[in-house]
Scaffold this motif. Structure first.
Motif, short mmCIF file in Angstrom:
data_model
loop_
_atom_site.label_atom_id
_atom_site.label_comp_id
_atom_site.label_asym_id
_atom_site.label_seq_id
_atom_site.Cartn_x
_atom_site.Cartn_y
_atom_site.Cartn_z
N UNK A 36 47.05 -7.91 36.56
CA UNK A 36 48.85 -7.99 36.77
C UNK A 36 49.00 -6.37 37.62
N UNK A 37 48.37 -5.27 37.21
CA UNK A 37 48.48 -4.02 37.38
C UNK A 37 47.53 -3.43 38.92
N UNK A 38 46.64 -4.75 38.96
CA UNK A 38 46.12 -4.26 40.45
C UNK A 38 44.49 -3.48 40.25
N UNK A 39 44.41 -3.26 39.18
CA UNK A 39 42.92 -3.01 39.16
C UNK A 39 42.24 -3.28 39.50
N UNK A 57 34.83 1.74 47.31
CA UNK A 57 36.19 1.62 48.26
C UNK A 57 35.89 2.80 49.02
N UNK A 103 39.57 -5.45 46.71
CA UNK A 103 40.33 -4.67 45.97
C UNK A 103 41.70 -5.65 45.47
N UNK A 131 42.20 6.44 34.62
CA UNK A 131 42.78 5.68 35.72
C UNK A 131 42.25 5.17 36.51
N UNK A 132 41.01 4.41 35.99
CA UNK A 132 40.60 4.08 38.18
C UNK A 132 40.99 3.23 38.87
N UNK A 133 40.48 2.80 39.80
CA UNK A 133 41.62 1.61 40.63
C UNK A 133 40.21 0.66 40.20
N UNK A 168 37.37 7.18 41.34
CA UNK A 168 38.55 5.64 41.06
C UNK A 168 37.22 4.94 40.08
N UNK A 212 35.96 3.33 36.44
CA UNK A 212 35.49 3.67 34.94
C UNK A 212 33.86 2.70 34.11
#
Ligand SMILES: Nc1ncnc2c1ncn2[C@@H]1O[C@H](COP(=O)(O)OP(=O)(O)OP(=O)(O)O)[C@@H](O)[C@H]1O
Ligand SMILES: [Mg+2]
Lengths: 307, 287
Positions: free
Chosen positions: B189-192, B72, B37, B159-161, B84, B86
């Protein structure tokens, strides 16, 4: 990971359920696509045809005139609706696969069944919408023609001094029976049901076939066989099969090939017979059964499909 | 939760069933990989090495012949795993009669978004991918690069992870592909989490935390980028405007040094990942 965009657990772990909203989204995309492909141009063709059949020929007998109008227009409605159902279904599914649009759709949380149902409902909405418009056009023309013919007939009788109240009433009755009645709408409903069943067959085939042409050709073959199913049954099974075997064979045939003659009330509507409610219920039930079974089989095939 | 890998592929084998004429084809062979992750994982390999096939299995578009994949922790065979993630497929294409905005609306509502949220998100995605001017044009008239960007917008809409990008820069001009690279850095940077394939190794080198190199359906190298491309006992000199005379002199110096020192290679510098790629994928051909 603190600012990960979605809440992790809650939605990922619940099962994705069937969602009418999602099916509707898919159906509306299908309708939009078909409409923008200018498929509704056939409505214009139909209207021209209806006007032509209504006013161009002049047959002396008002009964014949109304008959002709109904048979030409209902016949063409039947052909239009089946052709549009089959061709658009056979085009849409393989196109989605070829363009890899299906990848982007199915990689969203969209169950494959929702996708199939969405496509089917989209095509049916288009056919249904088209039929409603054409039903309205046809009703209007029939009604106009009917009153014109009635007045003509009465005028002629007056000239010949034959306009006794009984005679006029008789003409009125004939014209009314051949003209605009509820039967007309039932005929259109039957046309819709038949197109629905054939469209579902096309959907089933296009979920296994790799080419559009194959789907179209086979579906049309099935449509033709489906119309003659009663004939086939009589011809092959009656003489040499025992009761059980013949029933089984009939069943197999009916499963592979929908018995489309069930929906043929158009002829009796054309000749002015009354369609009983029971017949309408039966037709609708049979269509629903066929659609359910075919859709289920399509689902089984499509779920296993490698894209 | 934090240590659930974003993607895990366990001993995946994918065999495409053959027809009577041509036999079955083994596209992926006993492949295992894990994307943690929050990291950017690059999958590279020659054409036909099974990268896209692996991604399709991860997305549940293809069924594994053997092994399993999960997103996940949710198996790919479950539709729920797709909440979660894309996905941008290679050479994406969309309904050509819809406009760019309608396309994003369509994908957004498939993910259960609606109303103001969907509208805002659509506009945001159009802005991010630079498609605002083309938003009202039909997709049928889009250029290849625009389709690619629309594909990226579509993959991000809910907004998938995790993002799975199959050659996001194919057919995109240099400026555009640089922009996509910057976007990937921003996502990280945004954690994706990002799983990406590309043939632009220079850019992969810039964005990836880890890479896996595939050849013939197998993983031939995998690891942190620095570890893979650093060669401990070598030094690289890059000279500018060096005359042949100078090069001869340097050569002579090296020879004079004697011992273990020797000139391994000289010539125009290449990106190191590129060198590794060619070495690794050639090795696997030999046995
Ligand atoms: N549906 C299919 N049926 C049969 N073979 C397939 C199918 N899809 C892919 N293959 C084969 O599997 C192999 C791997 O294909 P894949 O698309 O995964 O390669 P790739 O690594 O993505 O290549 P590229 O860099 O060119 O995109 C190829 O040899 C391809 O021919
Ligand atoms: Mg590929």
């Amino acid at each position: 990971m603190s600012d990960a965009p979605t809440s992790p657990n809650t939605e990922a772990q619940t099962r994705v359920r069937f969602s009418p909203r999602r099916v509707w989204t898919l159906a509306m995309a299908t309708v939009t696509q078909l409409v923008r492909m200018k498929i509704l141009a056939f409505l214009v063709v139909f209207c021209l045809l209806a006007v032509g059949a209504g006013f161009a020929f002049s047959v002396i007998n008002p009964e014949q005139q109304l008959n002709l109008l109904k048979s030409v227009t209902l016949g063409s409605l039947q052909i239009f609706s089946i052709v549009i159902g089959v061709v658009s279904t056979a085009l849409l599914l393989p196109k989605d696969m070829e363009d890899r649009t299906l990848y982007t759709i199915l990689s969203k949380p969209v169950p494959r069944f929702d996708y199939l149902l969405g496509k089917l409902i989209g095509v049916l909405l288009l056919i249904g919408g088209g039929l409603i418009v054409m039903d309205a056009v046809l009703s209007l023309i029939l009604w106009l023609r009917q009153s014109m013919l009635f007045e003509d007939a009465v005028a002629r009788m007056q000239m010949e001094k034959l306009d006794s109240p009984e005679a006029v009433a008789q003409v009125r009755e004939i014209v009314a029976r051949q003209g605009l009645t509820w039967n007309l709408h039932w005929a259109v409903w039957a046309i819709f049901l038949k197109a629905t069943v054939v469209t579902t067959v096309a959907l089933l085939l296009s979920s296994i076939a790799s080419s559009t042409l194959f789907t179209i050709v086979i579906t049309f073959c099935i449509t033709i066989i489906g119309h003659g199913e009663a004939l086939i049954r009589e011809f092959f099974f009656q003489p040499n099969l025992s009761g059980m075997a013949s029933r089984a064979a009939t069943l197999v045939l009916a499963v592979i090939c929908p018995d489309l003659a069930q929906f043929d009330i158009v002829d009796s509507v054309v000749s002015g017979e009354i369609v009983p409610w029971g017949a309408v219920y039966d037709m609708t039930g049979i269509a629903a059964l066929y659609v359910t079974v075919y859709l289920f089989v399509t689902h089984l095939l499509f779920v296993e499909k490698e894209l | 939760m934090a240590d659930t890998p974003a993607v895990s592929v366990n001993h995946l084998t994918k065999v495409f069933k053959g027809t009577l004429v041509k036999g079955a084809f083994r596209a992926v062979q006993d492949l295992s990989l894990e994307v943690k992750a929050g990291e950017v994982y690059g999958l590279i390999g020659p054409n036909g090495s099974g990268k896209s096939t692996t991604m399709k299995v991860i997305l549940g578009l293809l069924k594994p012949t053997q092994g399993s994949t999960s997103i996940f922790g949710v198996p790919s065979t479950e539709v729920a795993s797709r909440h979660s993630v894309g996905f941008l497929p290679e050479n994406p294409y969309f309904y050509k009669h819809l406009t760019g905005r309608e396309t994003l609306h369509f994908y957004g509502s498939l993910c259960g978004m609606r109303g103001e949220r969907l509208k805002a998100r659509t506009d945001e995605m159009l802005a991010i991918t630079g498609l605002e001017d083309a938003a009202t044009r039909r997709v049928g008239g889009y250029s290849k690069g625009m389709l690619q960007r629309l594909g990226l917008a579509q993959a991000l809409i809910h907004e998938p992870r995790l993002l799975v990008l199959d050659e996001p820069t194919a057919g995109v001009d240099p400026a555009g592909s640089r922009k996509i690279r910057d976007l990937i850095i921003e996502f990280r940077a945004r954690g994706i989490t990002v799983l990406v394939t590309s043939h632009l190794l220079e850019q992969m080198q810039e964005v990836c935390d880890r890479v896996g190199i595939m050849a013939h359906g197998r993983m031939v190298r995998e690891g942190r980028l620095e570890d893979l491309i650093a060669v401990e006992n070598q030094t690289e000199m890059v000279l500018e405007n060096a005359s042949p005379a100078l090069l001869t002199k340097i050569n002579a110096l090296i020879q004079a040094e004697g011992g273990d020192t020797k000139l391994v290679r000289s010539g125009r510098p290449r990106t190191t990942l590129e060198r590794l790629f060619i070495e690794a994928t050639n090795e696997s051909k030999k046995p």
